[in-house]
Write an enzyme that holds these catalytic residues in place. Structure first.
Site, PDB file in Angstrom:
ATOM      1  N   ASN A 132      80.555 -39.100  -0.605  1.00 30.87           N
ATOM      2  CA  ASN A 132      80.272 -38.361  -0.900  1.00 30.87           C
ATOM      3  C   ASN A 132      78.792 -38.097  -2.088  1.00 30.87           C
ATOM      4  O   ASN A 132      77.546 -37.680  -1.399  1.00 30.87           O
ATOM      5  CB  ASN A 132      81.537 -36.961  -1.027  1.00 30.87           C
ATOM      6  N   GLU A 230      89.333 -39.426 -10.298  1.00 32.07           N
ATOM      7  CA  GLU A 230      88.449 -38.095 -10.016  1.00 32.07           C
ATOM      8  C   GLU A 230      88.938 -37.576  -8.687  1.00 32.07           C
ATOM      9  O   GLU A 230      87.908 -38.234  -7.970  1.00 32.07           O
ATOM     10  CB  GLU A 230      87.157 -38.245 -10.093  1.00 32.07           C
ATOM     11  N   CYS A 264      84.162 -32.474  -4.463  1.00 30.02           N
ATOM     12  CA  CYS A 264      85.259 -32.051  -4.607  1.00 30.02           C
ATOM     13  C   CYS A 264      85.240 -31.393  -5.446  1.00 30.02           C
ATOM     14  O   CYS A 264      86.009 -30.271  -5.846  1.00 30.02           O
ATOM     15  CB  CYS A 264      85.743 -33.667  -5.473  1.00 30.02           C
ATOM     16  N   GLU A 438      85.526 -37.375 -17.438  1.00 34.92           N
ATOM     17  CA  GLU A 438      83.466 -38.830 -17.151  1.00 34.92           C
ATOM     18  C   GLU A 438      83.086 -37.884 -17.784  1.00 34.92           C
ATOM     19  O   GLU A 438      83.344 -36.653 -18.321  1.00 34.92           O
ATOM     20  CB  GLU A 438      83.208 -38.977 -15.659  1.00 34.92           C
TER      21      GLU A 438
HETATM   22  P1  TAP Z   1      89.299 -42.606  -0.351  1.00 37.92           P
HETATM   23  O1  TAP Z   1      89.562 -42.474   1.646  1.00 37.92           O
HETATM   24  O2  TAP Z   1      90.251 -41.747  -1.255  1.00 37.92           O
HETATM   25  O3  TAP Z   1      87.972 -42.744  -0.503  1.00 37.92           O
HETATM   26  C1  TAP Z   1      87.553 -42.945  -1.813  1.00 37.92           C
HETATM   27  C2  TAP Z   1      87.546 -45.076  -2.236  1.00 37.92           C
HETATM   28  O4  TAP Z   1      88.849 -45.469  -2.595  1.00 37.92           O
HETATM   29  C3  TAP Z   1      86.961 -45.628  -1.400  1.00 37.92           C
HETATM   30  O5  TAP Z   1      85.404 -46.422  -1.983  1.00 37.92           O
HETATM   31  C4  TAP Z   1      87.827 -46.023  -0.217  1.00 37.92           C
HETATM   32  O6  TAP Z   1      87.118 -47.683   0.994  1.00 37.92           O
HETATM   33  C5  TAP Z   1      88.861 -46.445  -1.766  1.00 37.92           C
HETATM   34  N1  TAP Z   1      89.869 -47.188  -1.013  1.00 37.92           N
HETATM   35  C6  TAP Z   1      90.232 -46.625  -0.088  1.00 37.92           C
HETATM   36  N2  TAP Z   1      92.229 -46.503   0.533  1.00 37.92           N
HETATM   37  C7  TAP Z   1      92.207 -47.618  -0.933  1.00 37.92           C
HETATM   38  C8  TAP Z   1      93.340 -48.225  -1.807  1.00 37.92           C
HETATM   39  N3  TAP Z   1      94.449 -48.214  -0.938  1.00 37.92           N
HETATM   40  N4  TAP Z   1      93.212 -48.977  -2.593  1.00 37.92           N
HETATM   41  C9  TAP Z   1      92.014 -48.731  -3.818  1.00 37.92           C
HETATM   42  N5  TAP Z   1      90.901 -48.168  -2.982  1.00 37.92           N
HETATM   43  C10 TAP Z   1      90.975 -47.137  -1.793  1.00 37.92           C
HETATM   44  O7  TAP Z   1      88.528 -40.898  -0.048  1.00 37.92           O
HETATM   45  P2  TAP Z   1      86.880 -40.612   0.422  1.00 37.92           P
HETATM   46  O8  TAP Z   1      87.637 -40.365   1.540  1.00 37.92           O
HETATM   47  O9  TAP Z   1      86.226 -41.793   0.841  1.00 37.92           O
HETATM   48  O10 TAP Z   1      86.345 -39.017  -0.478  1.00 37.92           O
HETATM   49  C11 TAP Z   1      86.169 -37.980   0.234  1.00 37.92           C
HETATM   50  C12 TAP Z   1      87.870 -37.483  -1.046  1.00 37.92           C
HETATM   51  O11 TAP Z   1      87.697 -37.531  -2.124  1.00 37.92           O
HETATM   52  C13 TAP Z   1      87.664 -35.892  -0.948  1.00 37.92           C
HETATM   53  O12 TAP Z   1      89.473 -35.965  -0.910  1.00 37.92           O
HETATM   54  C14 TAP Z   1      87.437 -35.737  -2.162  1.00 37.92           C
HETATM   55  O13 TAP Z   1      87.736 -34.537  -3.404  1.00 37.92           O
HETATM   56  C15 TAP Z   1      87.569 -36.422  -3.731  1.00 37.92           C
HETATM   57  N6  TAP Z   1      86.192 -37.193  -4.312  1.00 37.92           N
HETATM   58  C16 TAP Z   1      86.518 -36.734  -5.261  1.00 37.92           C
HETATM   59  C17 TAP Z   1      85.461 -36.151  -6.545  1.00 37.92           C
HETATM   60  C18 TAP Z   1      85.536 -35.959  -7.365  1.00 37.92           C
HETATM   61  S1  TAP Z   1      84.565 -35.956  -8.982  1.00 37.92           S
HETATM   62  N7  TAP Z   1      86.219 -35.501  -8.078  1.00 37.92           N
HETATM   63  C19 TAP Z   1      84.546 -36.967  -6.043  1.00 37.92           C
HETATM   64  C20 TAP Z   1      84.343 -37.332  -4.668  1.00 37.92           C
HETATM   65  C21 TAP Z   1      85.084 -37.645  -3.581  1.00 37.92           C
HETATM   66  P3  TAP Z   1      86.837 -47.473   2.066  1.00 37.92           P
HETATM   67  O14 TAP Z   1      85.412 -48.283   1.772  1.00 37.92           O
HETATM   68  O15 TAP Z   1      87.306 -48.796   2.272  1.00 37.92           O
HETATM   69  O16 TAP Z   1      86.566 -46.476   2.146  1.00 37.92           O
END
Ligand code: TAP
Length: 458
Positions: A132, A230, A264, A438
């Site tokens: 994001n 986060e 988020c 952070e």
């Molecule tokens: P995730 O599916 O959790 O992916 C986040 C990152 O983790 C991606 O780089 C993903 O790689 C990787 N990942 C996926 N499975 C993993 C595993 N088993 N082990 C280690 N790494 C893994 O989330 P998203 O869809 O990218 O982001 C959306 C979510 O993130 C929302 O719920 C949002 O609220 C949260 N978010 C929170 C914040 C803060 S600052 N609190 C900021 C941004 C987003 P891939 O490339 O394979 O997907």
């Protein structure tokens, strides 16, 4: 043969580039290079590390427009936001460039000698970034981690790797040693998991969904490896009847629809005091209709597309059975330029506290509006969620602002505004929104462990 994945432009649904998908052996090789680079980096005088980070910041600043344009293309961020994000990376680097010379330990009075503490770097830090805010979130990890004397391996999300890849190249251009800051593209289940399991990665920073974050934390626990998380949010925007309602309503769309709600910190629940509820909705409707959704390359755009077709289906699914009050606009599917993009109009839903839309994170441009009765009810409703990341409180009563901001269990709150992120103030969530903080003045220290040394003098 190396496997690859295709990066898609969410504005047009067209492919941009094929990117290599690292396997476990390639990840291990990058970690091995990081181990070597870290030893030399940590042995440099603090001023040399500070100068190197300032040089990196200057190169990022010089390429800010290029990075911004890349983010428009890969993430669909409006160009104004993307420019802010690119400059923010340079500012974060500059801010933490001040840290190497300020990571002071303590001198503790003891009998028979002298006792001092040192802030030792962990070694190699693994950073896992979501799609994001690809470059800003990356910088919140890599800048303080490097400043504290660590090497960094960073995995961007497969959906949005382009700005991170470019930042890795710019680091080399700025003179950082090969292996000190390595961007490794690939899947979370391979590259991300290897950061968790590899014994030479001594700390992990994960930003993403709460479910994956819990798995990452469990894996780190097995390795006794510190982790910063986060995660998601369902933040409340609390509007009291004594607030400047015009101002609160005008600011509300930006607080939830910025980055198409894929934030988020999105204030995705608006809780309004019952006596002001009808008036607030009357004021909110024109503000939502005025929110400009369209081509992110256009300077006048407030909001671009969602990140992917599958994410758009997920967001749309949240509207099943809800009471939609009103919606903004989005490019139509017959628009010849933008019709294939992953568009979704800003949507306002009237909800009850137990509704799914009022409880779960949508991560899209959908906001649930709920009434509350009094201050105690407002705090109760704001806290009636598994999450605790951000929130806003609109009131002209100072005492109430203080009471409510102390009562809401969230890591980042703001009164009569929606600000969440300043790199020089701490950021992070409570409850299911995360672990650790952070940014802010202490972030570099969070990438160190304290060593205590006693020198006998007798
Ligand atoms: P995730 O599916 O959790 O992916 C986040 C990152 O983790 C991606 O780089 C993903 O790689 C990787 N990942 C996926 N499975 C993993 C595993 N088993 N082990 C280690 N790494 C893994 O989330 P998203 O869809 O990218 O982001 C959306 C979510 O993130 C929302 O719920 C949002 O609220 C949260 N978010 C929170 C914040 C803060 S600052 N609190 C900021 C941004 C987003 P891939 O490339 O394979 O997907």
């Amino acid at each position: 043969m190396t496997s690859t994945f295709t990066v898609i432009d969410p504005t047009t649904a067209r492919p941009i580039r094929e990117i290599a998908r690292a396997d476990e052996a390639q990840t291990d090789a990058a970690i091995a290079r990081a181990v070597v680079a870290q030893r030399s980096w940590a042995s440099l005088p603090p001023v040399a590390r500070a100068d190197a980070l300032r040089a990196f910041a200057r190169v990022v600043e010089a390429h800010a427009e290029e990075l911004a344009q890349l983010e428009v293309r890969n993430s669909g961020h409006p160009i104004g936001s993307a420019r802010w994000e690119a400059s923010h990376v340079a500012q974060v680097l500059n801010f933490y460039a001040g840290a190497p010379e300020r990571l002071s330990g303590q001198q503790i009075p003891v009998a028979g000698g002298m006792d001092v503490t040192f802030h030792e770097p962990y070694g190699v830090v693994g950073i896992i970034v979501p799609w994001n805010f690809p470059m800003t979130i990356a910088s919140w990890g890599f800048a303080p981690a490097l400043a504290a004397g660590n090497a960094v391996v960073l995995k961007p999300a497969e959906l949005t790797p382009l700005t991170a890849i470019r930042l890795g190249e710019l680091a080399l251009e700025a003179g950082l040693a090969d292996g000190l800051f390595t961007v490794i593209t690939g899947s979370g289940s391979v590259v991300g998991q290897r950061f968790v399991s590899h014994p030479d990665v001594r700390k992990v920073v994960f930003t993403g969904s709460t479910s994956v974050g819990m798995d990452v934390a469990a894996g780190c626990a097995r390795e006794l490896k510190p982790v910063t998380l986060e995660l998601g949010g369902k933040s409340a925007n609390l509007v009291f009847a004594d607030a400047d309602l015009e101002k609160a309503a005008a600011a509300a769309p930006g607080a939830v629809f910025d980055n198409a709600g894929q934030d988020c910190c999105a204030r995705s629940r608006i809780l309004v005091e019952r006596s002001a509820y009808d008036r607030f909705l009357e004021l909110l409707e024109p503000a939502v209709r005025a929110w400009r959704v369209g081509d992110p390359a256009d300077e006048g755009t407030d909001m671009g597309p969602l990140i992917s077709a599958s994410h758009r289906s997920t967001v749309a699914g949240f509207l099943d059975g809800t009471n939609v009050a009103f919606r903004g606009s989005a490019p139509a599917s017959d628009d010849p330029m933008l019709g294939d993009g992953f568009w979704f109009p800003p949507t306002v839903v009237l909800a009850e506290p137990h509704d799914r839309i009022a409880r779960e994170e949508v991560f899209g441009p959908v906001v649930a509006v709920l009434p509350f009765d009094d201050e105690a009810d407002a705090i109760r409703l704001a806290n009636d969620t598994a999450y605790g990341l951000a929130g806003s409180i609109w009131t002209e009563n100072l005492g109430r602002a203080v009471r409510v901001s102390r009562g809401v269990k969230s890591g980042v709150l703001s009164v009569n505004s929606h600000s969440s992120v300043r790199y020089w103030t701490p950021f992070g969530g409570m409850k299911a929104s995360g672990l650790g903080r952070e940014l802010g003045p202490d972030a570099a220290e969070h990438f160190t462990e304290t060593k205590n040394v006693f020198f006998a003098t007798e």
